[in-house]
Design a protein around this motif. Structure first.
Motif, short mmCIF file in Angstrom:
data_model
loop_
_atom_site.label_atom_id
_atom_site.label_comp_id
_atom_site.label_asym_id
_atom_site.label_seq_id
_atom_site.Cartn_x
_atom_site.Cartn_y
_atom_site.Cartn_z
N LEU A 153 -10.73 -50.06 32.10
CA LEU A 153 -11.33 -50.05 33.44
C LEU A 153 -11.98 -51.40 33.76
O LEU A 153 -11.87 -51.90 34.88
N PHE A 154 -12.64 -51.98 32.76
CA PHE A 154 -13.24 -53.29 32.97
C PHE A 154 -12.17 -54.34 33.26
O PHE A 154 -12.31 -55.14 34.20
N VAL A 155 -11.11 -54.36 32.47
CA VAL A 155 -10.06 -55.37 32.64
C VAL A 155 -9.43 -55.27 34.03
O VAL A 155 -9.28 -56.27 34.74
N ARG A 156 -9.07 -54.05 34.44
CA ARG A 156 -8.47 -53.87 35.77
C ARG A 156 -9.47 -54.22 36.87
O ARG A 156 -9.10 -54.82 37.89
N SER A 157 -10.73 -53.88 36.68
CA SER A 157 -11.75 -54.20 37.68
C SER A 157 -11.93 -55.70 37.80
O SER A 157 -11.99 -56.26 38.89
N PHE A 158 -12.01 -56.38 36.66
CA PHE A 158 -12.26 -57.81 36.67
C PHE A 158 -11.08 -58.58 37.25
O PHE A 158 -11.25 -59.66 37.82
N GLU A 159 -9.88 -58.04 37.11
CA GLU A 159 -8.71 -58.65 37.76
C GLU A 159 -8.92 -58.72 39.27
O GLU A 159 -8.56 -59.70 39.92
N ALA A 212 -19.61 -57.56 23.37
CA ALA A 212 -19.21 -58.94 23.03
C ALA A 212 -17.84 -59.26 23.63
O ALA A 212 -17.62 -60.37 24.12
N SER A 213 -16.94 -58.31 23.60
CA SER A 213 -15.59 -58.53 24.11
C SER A 213 -15.59 -58.74 25.62
O SER A 213 -14.89 -59.61 26.15
N VAL A 214 -16.39 -57.93 26.32
CA VAL A 214 -16.50 -58.06 27.77
C VAL A 214 -17.12 -59.42 28.14
O VAL A 214 -16.62 -60.13 29.02
N SER A 215 -18.18 -59.80 27.45
CA SER A 215 -18.86 -61.07 27.74
C SER A 215 -17.94 -62.25 27.50
O SER A 215 -17.88 -63.20 28.30
N SER A 216 -17.19 -62.21 26.40
CA SER A 216 -16.25 -63.28 26.09
C SER A 216 -15.18 -63.38 27.16
O SER A 216 -14.82 -64.48 27.61
N HIS A 217 -14.68 -62.23 27.61
CA HIS A 217 -13.63 -62.20 28.63
C HIS A 217 -14.12 -62.81 29.94
O HIS A 217 -13.40 -63.57 30.60
N VAL A 218 -15.35 -62.51 30.32
CA VAL A 218 -15.90 -63.05 31.57
C VAL A 218 -16.00 -64.57 31.50
O VAL A 218 -15.61 -65.28 32.43
N VAL A 219 -16.53 -65.09 30.38
CA VAL A 219 -16.72 -66.53 30.25
C VAL A 219 -15.38 -67.27 30.21
O VAL A 219 -15.20 -68.30 30.89
N VAL A 220 -14.43 -66.77 29.44
CA VAL A 220 -13.12 -67.41 29.35
C VAL A 220 -12.42 -67.38 30.72
O VAL A 220 -11.81 -68.36 31.15
N SER A 221 -12.52 -66.25 31.40
CA SER A 221 -11.90 -66.12 32.73
C SER A 221 -12.56 -67.07 33.72
O SER A 221 -11.89 -67.67 34.57
N ALA A 265 -16.50 -67.16 23.17
CA ALA A 265 -15.74 -67.75 24.27
C ALA A 265 -15.84 -69.27 24.25
O ALA A 265 -14.84 -69.98 24.44
N VAL A 266 -17.05 -69.80 24.02
CA VAL A 266 -17.26 -71.25 23.98
C VAL A 266 -16.44 -71.86 22.84
O VAL A 266 -15.78 -72.90 23.02
N ALA A 267 -16.46 -71.22 21.68
CA ALA A 267 -15.70 -71.72 20.53
C ALA A 267 -14.20 -71.69 20.83
O ALA A 267 -13.45 -72.61 20.48
N LEU A 268 -13.77 -70.63 21.49
CA LEU A 268 -12.36 -70.48 21.84
C LEU A 268 -11.92 -71.57 22.81
O LEU A 268 -10.85 -72.18 22.66
N LEU A 269 -12.75 -71.84 23.80
CA LEU A 269 -12.42 -72.86 24.79
C LEU A 269 -12.43 -74.26 24.18
O LEU A 269 -11.58 -75.10 24.50
N LYS A 270 -13.38 -74.53 23.27
CA LYS A 270 -13.42 -75.83 22.60
C LYS A 270 -12.19 -76.02 21.72
O LYS A 270 -11.60 -77.10 21.67
N GLY A 271 -11.80 -74.94 21.03
CA GLY A 271 -10.61 -75.00 20.19
C GLY A 271 -9.36 -75.28 20.99
O GLY A 271 -8.49 -76.05 20.58
N GLY A 272 -9.28 -74.66 22.17
CA GLY A 272 -8.13 -74.88 23.04
C GLY A 272 -8.07 -76.30 23.56
O GLY A 272 -7.00 -76.91 23.65
N LYS A 273 -9.23 -76.88 23.87
CA LYS A 273 -9.28 -78.26 24.37
C LYS A 273 -8.85 -79.23 23.28
O LYS A 273 -8.10 -80.19 23.52
N LYS A 274 -9.31 -79.01 22.04
CA LYS A 274 -8.93 -79.88 20.93
C LYS A 274 -7.43 -79.81 20.67
O LYS A 274 -6.77 -80.82 20.39
N LYS A 275 -6.87 -78.60 20.80
CA LYS A 275 -5.44 -78.42 20.57
C LYS A 275 -4.62 -79.16 21.61
O LYS A 275 -3.61 -79.82 21.29
#
Length: 281
Positions: A153-159, A212-221, A265-275
């Motif tokens: 429900l969160f994923v569909r709502s946030f879309e 934690a999963s919801v918060s990460s999803h919001v920041v990455v999005s 989310a921050v670690a994920l985004l930093k990792g993506g930028k380095k890649k």
């Protein structure tokens, strides 16, 4: 109605290879039926445009009848049964979150969610004053774990919240109003789920990682959004404010889980930028 739901649930359970298209028709028929019944009982979608999103949902919507909640609970029980079966094919189509622990770590392909089509979600979004309470009732009376359903429900709502605002599209005034209404309904549903007292146990459960999963999803999005956040135009500001509102609501329930998700989310985004830099070199 209850007998029909039993039949639909039994059909899906006994026929695991049932086509996704058929499953979607069954699930969407159930959610539309819930909306129609709620309207018939006099507790359908309210005019919400003048209600402050920061208000407590119970104060904003009033108390629904026991009958309305019971009808919604029966519908959602059937939906969970119909949507719970996952096939190994098409995992990317599942409305799911990458599971993130409160410590900010995640495992590949460990997903939280159900096969919830957008068509099934829409009627539920229009019932943000009943849907969260019904999930809480299912937890209390049936002892069922509703984490996967809430994640979907969160994923569909946030879309819908993430969708390009009507003012940025070439649409008619009628179309623009419809787009903005869907986004508002979706945002209210997320906030209602977070603020529902009977669901607090799910959000504070350290083992399911939902907060934690919801918060990460919001920041990455937010970081990957189609908006130019440096322009500070109305669309960018609205999206930024909505993300802040969601994170503030989640953090008020579980600060540790929320902070862990943001760190992930921050670690994920930093990792993506380095890649990307490495690939460009």
């Amino acid at each position: 109605r209850s007998w029909g739901y039993v039949m639909a649930s039994a059909l899906v359970a006994k026929c695991p290879a049932i086509a996704p298209e058929v499953r979607e028709v069954i699930a969407t028929t159930i959610s539309k039926g819930a909306l129609e019944m709620t309207v018939a009982l006099g507790y359908g979608p309210h005019a919400l445009s003048d209600i402050d999103l920061e208000e407590e949902m119970t104060a904003a919507f009033g108390t629904a009848s026991v009958e309305a909640v019971e009808e919604m609970t029966t519908s959602i029980l059937a939906l969970i049964s119909v949507l719970s079966e996952r096939s190994s094919e098409g995992l990317e189509q599942v409305a799911s979150l990458a599971r993130v622990s409160n410590a900010g770590s995640s495992k590949n392909r460990d997903l939280i969610g159900l096969n919830m089509p957008a068509s099934t979600f829409r009627p539920l979004a229009r019932l943000s004053h009943l849907t969260p309470a019904a999930f809480g009732e299912i937890m209390d009376s049936q002892g069922l774990d509703v984490t996967d359903a809430l994640a979907s429900l969160f994923v569909r709502s946030f879309e819908c919240v993430l969708a390009v605002p009507s003012s940025a599209r070439k649409v008619s005034k009628k179309g623009a109003k419809k787009i903005d209404a869907k986004s508002g309904e979706a945002l209210r549903l997320i906030l209602a789920m977070v603020k529902e007292p009977s669901l607090r146990e799910v959000w504070t459960n350290r083992s399911n990682g939902l907060t934690a999963s919801v918060s990460s999803h919001v920041v990455v999005s937010f970081a990957s959004s189609p908006f130019d956040l440096d322009d500070a135009d109305s669309e960018s500001n609205i999206f930024l404010d909505n993300c802040k509102l969601l994170l503030r609501a989640v953090r008020s329930i579980d600060a540790v889980g929320c902070d862990g998700g943001i760190a992930h989310a921050v670690a994920l985004l930093k990792g993506g930028k380095k890649k990307r830099k490495k690939e460009a070199a």
